[in-house]
Design a protein around this motif. Sequence first.
Motif, PDB file in Angstrom:
ATOM      1  N   ALA A  18      46.032  62.829  67.185  1.00 11.12           N
ATOM      2  CA  ALA A  18      47.254  63.620  67.027  1.00 11.12           C
ATOM      3  C   ALA A  18      46.827  65.033  66.656  1.00 11.12           C
ATOM      4  O   ALA A  18      46.199  65.238  65.612  1.00 11.12           O
ATOM      5  CB  ALA A  18      48.153  63.024  65.951  1.00 11.12           C
ATOM      6  N   SER A  19      47.128  66.003  67.512  1.00  9.16           N
ATOM      7  CA  SER A  19      46.606  67.353  67.340  1.00  9.16           C
ATOM      8  C   SER A  19      47.721  68.390  67.315  1.00  9.16           C
ATOM      9  O   SER A  19      48.642  68.331  68.124  1.00  9.16           O
ATOM     10  CB  SER A  19      45.635  67.687  68.477  1.00  9.16           C
ATOM     11  N   PRO A  20      47.609  69.385  66.418  1.00  8.51           N
ATOM     12  CA  PRO A  20      48.569  70.482  66.435  1.00  8.51           C
ATOM     13  C   PRO A  20      48.265  71.513  67.522  1.00  8.51           C
ATOM     14  O   PRO A  20      49.094  72.375  67.813  1.00  8.51           O
ATOM     15  CB  PRO A  20      48.400  71.101  65.037  1.00  8.51           C
ATOM     16  N   ASP A  21      47.067  71.409  68.110  1.00  4.93           N
ATOM     17  CA  ASP A  21      46.628  72.363  69.127  1.00  4.93           C
ATOM     18  C   ASP A  21      45.908  71.602  70.238  1.00  4.93           C
ATOM     19  O   ASP A  21      44.672  71.547  70.264  1.00  4.93           O
ATOM     20  CB  ASP A  21      45.704  73.412  68.502  1.00  4.93           C
ATOM     21  N   PRO A  22      46.675  70.999  71.156  1.00  8.43           N
ATOM     22  CA  PRO A  22      46.045  70.170  72.192  1.00  8.43           C
ATOM     23  C   PRO A  22      45.021  70.916  73.042  1.00  8.43           C
ATOM     24  O   PRO A  22      44.016  70.322  73.447  1.00  8.43           O
ATOM     25  CB  PRO A  22      47.232  69.700  73.043  1.00  8.43           C
ATOM     26  N   GLU A  23      45.254  72.193  73.312  1.00  7.61           N
ATOM     27  CA  GLU A  23      44.296  72.938  74.129  1.00  7.61           C
ATOM     28  C   GLU A  23      42.957  73.061  73.422  1.00  7.61           C
ATOM     29  O   GLU A  23      41.895  72.878  74.034  1.00  7.61           O
ATOM     30  CB  GLU A  23      44.857  74.326  74.469  1.00  7.61           C
ATOM     31  N   ALA A  24      42.997  73.363  72.116  1.00 12.18           N
ATOM     32  CA  ALA A  24      41.750  73.466  71.356  1.00 12.18           C
ATOM     33  C   ALA A  24      41.054  72.113  71.270  1.00 12.18           C
ATOM     34  O   ALA A  24      39.825  72.012  71.407  1.00 12.18           O
ATOM     35  CB  ALA A  24      42.031  74.006  69.954  1.00 12.18           C
ATOM     36  N   SER A  25      41.832  71.043  71.059  1.00 10.65           N
ATOM     37  CA  SER A  25      41.242  69.700  70.974  1.00 10.65           C
ATOM     38  C   SER A  25      40.652  69.276  72.310  1.00 10.65           C
ATOM     39  O   SER A  25      39.561  68.695  72.362  1.00 10.65           O
ATOM     40  CB  SER A  25      42.307  68.698  70.518  1.00 10.65           C
ATOM     41  N   ARG A  26      41.353  69.572  73.382  1.00 12.31           N
ATOM     42  CA  ARG A  26      40.841  69.216  74.710  1.00 12.31           C
ATOM     43  C   ARG A  26      39.518  69.927  74.976  1.00 12.31           C
ATOM     44  O   ARG A  26      38.544  69.308  75.453  1.00 12.31           O
ATOM     45  CB  ARG A  26      41.880  69.584  75.776  1.00 12.31           C
ATOM     46  N   ALA A  27      39.457  71.207  74.652  1.00 13.54           N
ATOM     47  CA  ALA A  27      38.224  71.956  74.883  1.00 13.54           C
ATOM     48  C   ALA A  27      37.073  71.398  74.045  1.00 13.54           C
ATOM     49  O   ALA A  27      35.942  71.275  74.525  1.00 13.54           O
ATOM     50  CB  ALA A  27      38.452  73.437  74.560  1.00 13.54           C
ATOM     51  N   ASP A  47      54.509  64.653  76.743  1.00 16.26           N
ATOM     52  CA  ASP A  47      53.211  64.597  77.415  1.00 16.26           C
ATOM     53  C   ASP A  47      52.202  63.814  76.585  1.00 16.26           C
ATOM     54  O   ASP A  47      52.184  63.904  75.356  1.00 16.26           O
ATOM     55  CB  ASP A  47      52.675  66.007  77.651  1.00 16.26           C
ATOM     56  N   TYR A  48      51.365  63.059  77.277  1.00 16.46           N
ATOM     57  CA  TYR A  48      50.325  62.266  76.635  1.00 16.46           C
ATOM     58  C   TYR A  48      49.047  62.473  77.418  1.00 16.46           C
ATOM     59  O   TYR A  48      49.019  62.310  78.653  1.00 16.46           O
ATOM     60  CB  TYR A  48      50.705  60.787  76.620  1.00 16.46           C
ATOM     61  N   GLU A  49      47.987  62.851  76.705  1.00 16.79           N
ATOM     62  CA  GLU A  49      46.712  63.141  77.343  1.00 16.79           C
ATOM     63  C   GLU A  49      45.827  61.902  77.330  1.00 16.79           C
ATOM     64  O   GLU A  49      45.694  61.215  76.314  1.00 16.79           O
ATOM     65  CB  GLU A  49      46.012  64.271  76.603  1.00 16.79           C
ATOM     66  N   GLY A  63      43.045  58.676  73.788  1.00 16.09           N
ATOM     67  CA  GLY A  63      44.265  59.396  74.121  1.00 16.09           C
ATOM     68  C   GLY A  63      44.524  60.520  73.127  1.00 16.09           C
ATOM     69  O   GLY A  63      43.873  60.618  72.085  1.00 16.09           O
ATOM     70  N   MET A  64      45.517  61.357  73.470  1.00 18.47           N
ATOM     71  CA  MET A  64      45.893  62.446  72.568  1.00 18.47           C
ATOM     72  C   MET A  64      47.371  62.760  72.741  1.00 18.47           C
ATOM     73  O   MET A  64      47.881  62.814  73.868  1.00 18.47           O
ATOM     74  CB  MET A  64      45.077  63.702  72.850  1.00 18.47           C
ATOM     75  N   GLN A  65      48.042  62.966  71.623  1.00 17.96           N
ATOM     76  CA  GLN A  65      49.405  63.440  71.640  1.00 17.96           C
ATOM     77  C   GLN A  65      49.523  64.662  70.739  1.00 17.96           C
ATOM     78  O   GLN A  65      48.684  64.886  69.868  1.00 17.96           O
ATOM     79  CB  GLN A  65      50.375  62.361  71.172  1.00 17.96           C
ATOM     80  N   THR A  66      50.565  65.460  70.971  1.00 17.08           N
ATOM     81  CA  THR A  66      50.791  66.656  70.175  1.00 17.08           C
ATOM     82  C   THR A  66      51.557  66.305  68.914  1.00 17.08           C
ATOM     83  O   THR A  66      52.542  65.564  68.967  1.00 17.08           O
ATOM     84  CB  THR A  66      51.585  67.691  70.984  1.00 17.08           C
ATOM     85  N   LEU A  67      51.108  66.819  67.790  1.00 15.34           N
ATOM     86  CA  LEU A  67      51.824  66.608  66.537  1.00 15.34           C
ATOM     87  C   LEU A  67      53.198  67.272  66.613  1.00 15.34           C
ATOM     88  O   LEU A  67      53.315  68.464  66.912  1.00 15.34           O
ATOM     89  CB  LEU A  67      51.037  67.209  65.378  1.00 15.34           C
ATOM     90  N   ALA A  68      54.236  66.494  66.344  1.00 14.79           N
ATOM     91  CA  ALA A  68      55.583  67.049  66.363  1.00 14.79           C
ATOM     92  C   ALA A  68      55.784  68.049  65.241  1.00 14.79           C
ATOM     93  O   ALA A  68      56.544  69.011  65.378  1.00 14.79           O
ATOM     94  CB  ALA A  68      56.611  65.921  66.252  1.00 14.79           C
TER      95      ALA A  68
END
Length: 269
Positions: A18-27, A47-49, A63-68
């Motif tokens: 669970a990430s507040p910054d999916p782009e940073a986590s993905r990178a 969206d679910y990564e 997997g990864m989801q964005t923190l609400a």
Amino acid sequence: MPEVSGYDPGWPTWAELASPDPEASRAFYCGLFDWYSYTLTVADLGDYEIFTLGDVQGPEVAGMQTLADDSLPSSWTCYFRTDDVDAAVETVRAAGGQELMEPTDVAGLGRMALCSDLEGADFALWLPFDLRGAGVADEPSAVCWVELACRDVERARRFYGEVFGWKAVDRSYYSRTYTNFKIGEWSVAGLVPLDEFWGPEVPPHWVPYFEVADCDASAERAVGLGARIDLGPTDIAPGRFSVLTDPTGARLTIIKPDRRRHALFDRGT
């Protein structure tokens, strides 16, 4: 690569960030583990990564989801297989835990619920439909172990024994006692005490271990990608490991298992 066709009840089956910054986590994770990722749009959940090894056709690893709520800390959640999510939630409640997210069907992927144990450590329950869980395990860049860090070891042993039927077995490394949770003769998870080696600010939590081919090189790579090293790289009986905090604040562990000397990560001890 040891591809996985399915998981028995009580086994760890999936890890989700669970990430507040999916782009940073993905990178970070694609840079550290050479993962590929693609996005699923799940009705009512957004969206679910999905992270895979190799490319879009490779086996799923996490997997990864964005923190609400971006005020919440970034974290990994470990999922455990069950044949009946609703009944398992009732077992969690009866054992003193809490239901944090009620049983929910996730499109055609599976049915899940989010719970917490007696000290507030989150974990999830998973009944697979189309997504069995991780498609590969016990290989570099894949999960090879999950472990709970908590303050009251005896309460945790009783709680998870009631919820999953796990048997707790002590193990000792360097004059310290840890716990293996077992199903039959197979080790499925670990338990370590939050003692003086941890800061008082560290909350009880589950953490995934990711296998790497070279712990030192991977730790150095992680730092270059913005991570912090909290411990290690250090030799322990099962291998060489390091505890990291990723750029968004989620804790994870990397390890190069030494299967010649210790079979813990082969599940048989």
